[in-house]
Design a protein around this motif. Sequence first.
Motif, short mmCIF file in Angstrom:
data_model
loop_
_atom_site.label_atom_id
_atom_site.label_comp_id
_atom_site.label_asym_id
_atom_site.label_seq_id
_atom_site.Cartn_x
_atom_site.Cartn_y
_atom_site.Cartn_z
N VAL A 297 -5.39 5.32 0.33
CA VAL A 297 -4.42 4.24 0.22
C VAL A 297 -3.27 4.47 1.20
N SER B 122 -1.83 2.05 4.33
CA SER B 122 -0.43 1.66 4.53
C SER B 122 0.01 1.83 5.97
N THR C 242 0.77 4.05 -2.79
CA THR C 242 0.58 5.46 -2.42
C THR C 242 1.55 6.35 -3.18
N PHE D 194 0.82 -1.21 0.00
CA PHE D 194 0.00 0.00 0.00
C PHE D 194 0.86 1.26 0.00
#
Length: 173
Positions: free
Chosen positions: A53, A57, A11, A7
């Motif tokens: 996103v 993460s 990103t 993630f």
Amino acid sequence: MPTTEDFLQLTQWLGIATLVSIAFTLLCFAFKWGFRFRFVGVSSFMGVLTASVFALSLVPFSPTVVPGAARYSVVFDNGATHTAIAVSSDITASELEATLKQAAMNLASYGRSGARNARLTVLARTITHPQPNVSEPVYLGKAEQSLYQRDDEQISIEIDTEKLNQLHALQPS
């Protein structure tokens, strides 16, 4: 299952795409192109997507693994304090205890609604077939965990050994 590192990398790529979208939107405004207001929406959506996103993460997605736990599937979840899981009919008592502990730890979350002192109850069940075309659920045990003290390792586990022994007696050798 995607990890937090996946993630984070996504990103970065979405951040670059968002910056390109914003730059193109500014270019559209500079040349007064007719579709410039559409790209304001596209750039805004890209920004929201990038932020979402990035938030994914930050939160670890790794479920708790308890050694000795058997596979289970969630068959009922009211979203608050009650959940039922299905386990195999040939499960042992030690596997059932580990499975109930793992399910209670993985299913308890802050998003569940309930009273201040609410506890998550996880029931373990299996299906037996006493006659042809007849299915009967057999509840083998339950686990209870506090919904508000996630770091509390005190999970109450009760196993119905009588039903577990009856189930093993019905198993073909």
